[in-house]
Design a protein around this motif. Structure first.
Motif, mmCIF file in Angstrom:
data_model
loop_
_atom_site.group_PDB
_atom_site.id
_atom_site.type_symbol
_atom_site.label_atom_id
_atom_site.label_comp_id
_atom_site.label_asym_id
_atom_site.label_seq_id
_atom_site.Cartn_x
_atom_site.Cartn_y
_atom_site.Cartn_z
ATOM 1 N N LEU A 1 0.955 -1.293 -0.157
ATOM 2 C CA LEU A 1 0.065 0.005 -0.058
ATOM 3 C C LEU A 1 0.900 1.277 0.034
ATOM 4 N N VAL A 2 1.845 1.404 0.904
ATOM 5 C CA VAL A 2 2.800 2.215 0.696
ATOM 6 C C VAL A 2 3.503 2.526 -0.686
ATOM 7 N N TRP A 3 3.757 1.437 -1.193
ATOM 8 C CA TRP A 3 4.302 1.520 -2.552
ATOM 9 C C TRP A 3 3.397 2.111 -3.511
ATOM 10 N N LEU A 4 2.228 1.670 -3.355
ATOM 11 C CA LEU A 4 1.027 1.880 -4.266
ATOM 12 C C LEU A 4 0.860 3.630 -4.207
ATOM 13 N N VAL A 5 1.086 4.263 -2.955
ATOM 14 C CA VAL A 5 0.802 5.714 -2.801
ATOM 15 C C VAL A 5 1.918 6.528 -3.323
ATOM 16 N N LEU A 6 2.936 5.839 -3.124
ATOM 17 C CA LEU A 6 4.439 6.515 -3.487
ATOM 18 C C LEU A 6 4.802 6.450 -5.021
ATOM 19 N N TYR A 7 4.752 5.309 -5.464
ATOM 20 C CA TYR A 7 4.841 4.983 -6.695
ATOM 21 C C TYR A 7 3.907 5.641 -7.844
ATOM 22 N N GLY A 8 2.536 5.602 -7.414
ATOM 23 C CA GLY A 8 1.615 6.153 -8.016
ATOM 24 C C GLY A 8 1.792 7.735 -8.194
ATOM 25 N N ALA A 9 2.383 8.356 -7.324
ATOM 26 C CA ALA A 9 2.296 9.884 -7.321
ATOM 27 C C ALA A 9 3.683 10.309 -8.048
ATOM 28 N N LEU A 10 4.961 9.458 -7.723
ATOM 29 C CA LEU A 10 6.084 9.762 -8.201
ATOM 30 C C LEU A 10 6.239 9.160 -9.693
ATOM 31 N N GLY A 11 5.824 8.060 -9.936
ATOM 32 C CA GLY A 11 5.927 7.526 -11.115
ATOM 33 C C GLY A 11 5.227 8.293 -12.284
ATOM 34 N N ALA A 12 3.856 8.663 -11.692
ATOM 35 C CA ALA A 12 3.213 9.563 -12.780
ATOM 36 C C ALA A 12 3.862 10.768 -13.170
ATOM 37 N N LEU A 13 4.425 11.515 -11.868
ATOM 38 C CA LEU A 13 4.788 12.694 -12.290
ATOM 39 C C LEU A 13 6.160 12.658 -12.946
ATOM 40 N N VAL A 14 6.995 11.798 -12.831
ATOM 41 C CA VAL A 14 8.259 11.591 -13.601
ATOM 42 C C VAL A 14 8.029 11.308 -15.263
ATOM 43 N N ALA A 15 6.687 10.336 -15.368
ATOM 44 C CA ALA A 15 6.414 10.164 -16.653
ATOM 45 C C ALA A 15 5.939 11.246 -17.344
ATOM 46 N N VAL A 16 5.054 12.119 -16.789
ATOM 47 C CA VAL A 16 4.811 13.563 -17.213
ATOM 48 C C VAL A 16 6.025 14.274 -17.693
ATOM 49 N N ALA B 1 6.922 15.361 -21.530
ATOM 50 C CA ALA B 1 6.862 16.694 -21.948
ATOM 51 C C ALA B 1 7.953 17.238 -22.234
ATOM 52 N N LEU B 2 9.350 16.661 -21.915
ATOM 53 C CA LEU B 2 10.537 17.422 -22.109
ATOM 54 C C LEU B 2 11.187 17.296 -23.623
ATOM 55 N N PRO B 3 10.983 16.396 -24.357
ATOM 56 C CA PRO B 3 11.032 16.756 -25.788
ATOM 57 C C PRO B 3 10.663 17.710 -26.597
ATOM 58 N N PRO B 4 9.284 17.737 -26.174
ATOM 59 C CA PRO B 4 8.622 18.754 -27.026
ATOM 60 C C PRO B 4 8.918 20.205 -26.475
ATOM 61 N N ALA B 5 9.322 20.189 -24.896
ATOM 62 C CA ALA B 5 9.646 21.424 -24.507
ATOM 63 C C ALA B 5 10.871 21.923 -25.090
ATOM 64 N N VAL B 6 11.783 21.198 -25.201
ATOM 65 C CA VAL B 6 13.103 21.276 -25.846
ATOM 66 C C VAL B 6 13.075 21.954 -27.402
ATOM 67 N N GLY B 7 12.153 21.430 -28.184
ATOM 68 C CA GLY B 7 11.928 21.987 -29.430
ATOM 69 C C GLY B 7 11.049 23.073 -29.389
ATOM 70 N N TYR B 8 10.340 23.359 -28.226
ATOM 71 C CA TYR B 8 9.393 24.544 -28.124
ATOM 72 C C TYR B 8 10.467 25.536 -27.948
#
Length: 416
Positions: A109-124, A128-135
């Motif tokens: 359950l601890v992994w679900l909360v931490l990984y759900g938040a951090l994993g989704a954030l890093v995935a975003v 987003a980074l490659p388009p941001a470089v081109g922008y």
């Protein structure tokens, strides 16, 4: 010359950074299979905590998702991460208590909360980074077409000097995050999952004790069966032959004066009986520790085993293989002998292969054949005997025998 070397070194470092970033991005994108469900499931943790004491089944989806993450992290780290869960037994309430008190449940359950938040954030950020470089890189070409204050690069871009400097600095920052920050973030997420989802030291100790208890029981049972076999062979074979020899010698002694020819024939029969008894004793000794192991080592003994088969058997043993301890060497020999015997009797194979290798810390024995397969590891005594003999030395045995696909027996024995 020095500038050329420096340029080459910088180019090599940049290539390494790009390679690491690409690998980290691939790992993270693969991790979206678990990160996205974890992100959606994290808000449901309070509800799971309320229902857990009443219905332990509510954690099944979490455990299934954690199992997928263990497989993924195991592939990244290069080693398998075992499931740490306690086995629920008994009635419904007892199973509920076991699941609720299992530390692995709370770590999931601890992994679900931490990984759900951090994993989704890093995935975003990864997306987003490659388009941001081109922008940022293209900003000087179009910023002046938009209303003042609509374009930002750290700050609002309002003048041409800002447009020709700030966007490139921003692109460099995004690229640095992509090249150096992303591998660190992915490594941190992988270690987070690995540390939370692997068994704790206490769980590993409990599993170790349980396995040792099982292997000790198997070893005691196997030892008892071996002693009964030796006793039966001595009683029915060697002892009966020696009794027969004693009777013949007694009859020869009585007939020696009256009928020397008959006495001589009885002595000849007694000598043959002694030779048979010696042969039986040699067979028993081979069953305990084959003398050929002491004379020729494991490689020579296995070559001798393979040479006496009706089916061609290829043997691969490296010349520099460290010699294992005597119990390990004997177990490996009997594994090969039993496997080849089963192959000859049941598999209808046309070819077999024995591979033995090791690094001094462990010994690996693999026996393959191209027979009909379908061997049942839980049926009969041959494969069960292999498992028990290997388990008694704290080794592992894997038996793969699909129908029509041949049989592979792989054994690993610790040598320490």
């Amino acid at each position: 010359m020095s500038s050329h070397v420096t340029t080459a070194a910088l180019g090599g470092r940049m290539t390494t950074a790009i390679t690491r970033s690409g690998r980290a991005t691939a790992v993270l994108l693969d991790g979206l299979r678990t990160a996205l469900p974890a992100a959606f499931g994290a808000p449901l943790v309070p509800l799971l905590l309320l229902l857990l004491p009443l219905a332990p089944e509510v954690v099944r989806p979490v455990r299934a998702l954690a199992g997928l993450e263990r497989e993924r992290v195991g592939r990244v780290l290069g080693h398998r991460i075992p499931a740490p869960y306690q086995v629920p037994r008994g009635g419904r309430w007892r199973r509920s208590r076991i699941v609720a008190r299992d530390p692995a449940t709370w770590r999931d359950l601890v992994w679900l909360v931490l990984y759900g938040a951090l994993g989704a954030l890093v995935a975003v950020f990864v997306i987003a980074l490659p388009p941001a470089v081109g922008y940022s890189l293209t900003m000087p070409a179009w910023w002046w077409l938009l209303p003042p204050g609509a374009v930002t690069a750290f700050v609002e871009v309002r003048t041409w000097p800002q447009a020709l400097t700030l966007p490139f600095l921003q692109a460099a920052g995004y690229a640095a995050l992509q090249l150096w920050g992303m591998p660190l973030a992915v490594r941190g997420l992988t270690r987070l999952s690995g540390s939370l989802l692997r068994p704790t030291a206490r769980a590993r100790l409990a599993a170790r004790v349980e396995r040792l208890t099982e292997t000790r029981s198997d070893a005691v049972e196997s030892h008892g069966a071996e002693l009964r076999r030796i006793e039966r062979d001595l009683h029915d074979g060697v002892q009966a032959q020696l009794v027969s020899v004693s009777v013949r010698l007694g009859l020869a002694e009585r007939a020696f004066t009256a009928d020397p020819d008959a006495a001589r024939a009885m002595l000849r029969e007694a000598r043959e009986g002694i030779e048979d008894s010696l042969g039986g004793l040699r067979g028993l000794i081979r069953g305990i520790y084959p003398p050929i192991l002491a004379d020729r080592g494991l490689g020579g003994a296995v070559h001798a085993l393979a040479g006496g088969r009706s089916v061609p058997v290829a043997v691969r043993v490296p010349d520099g293989l460290p010699r294992p301890p005597a119990p390990v060497e004997a177990a490996a020999y009997f594994v090969v002998a039993e496997s080849l015997t089963n192959m000859t009797k049941h598999s209808t194979a046309r070819h077999a292969e024995v591979t033995i290798d090791g690094d001094g810390g462990s010994l690996r024995v693999v026996v393959r054949d191209d027979g009909r397969g379908g061997a049942d590891p839980d049926g009969g005594t041959g494969l069960l005997g292999i498992r028990r003999r290997v388990a008694a030395l704290d080794g592992t045995a894997r038996i793969d025998s699909p129908a029509g696909g041949g049989t592979t027996i792989e054994v690993r024995l610790p040598c320490a």
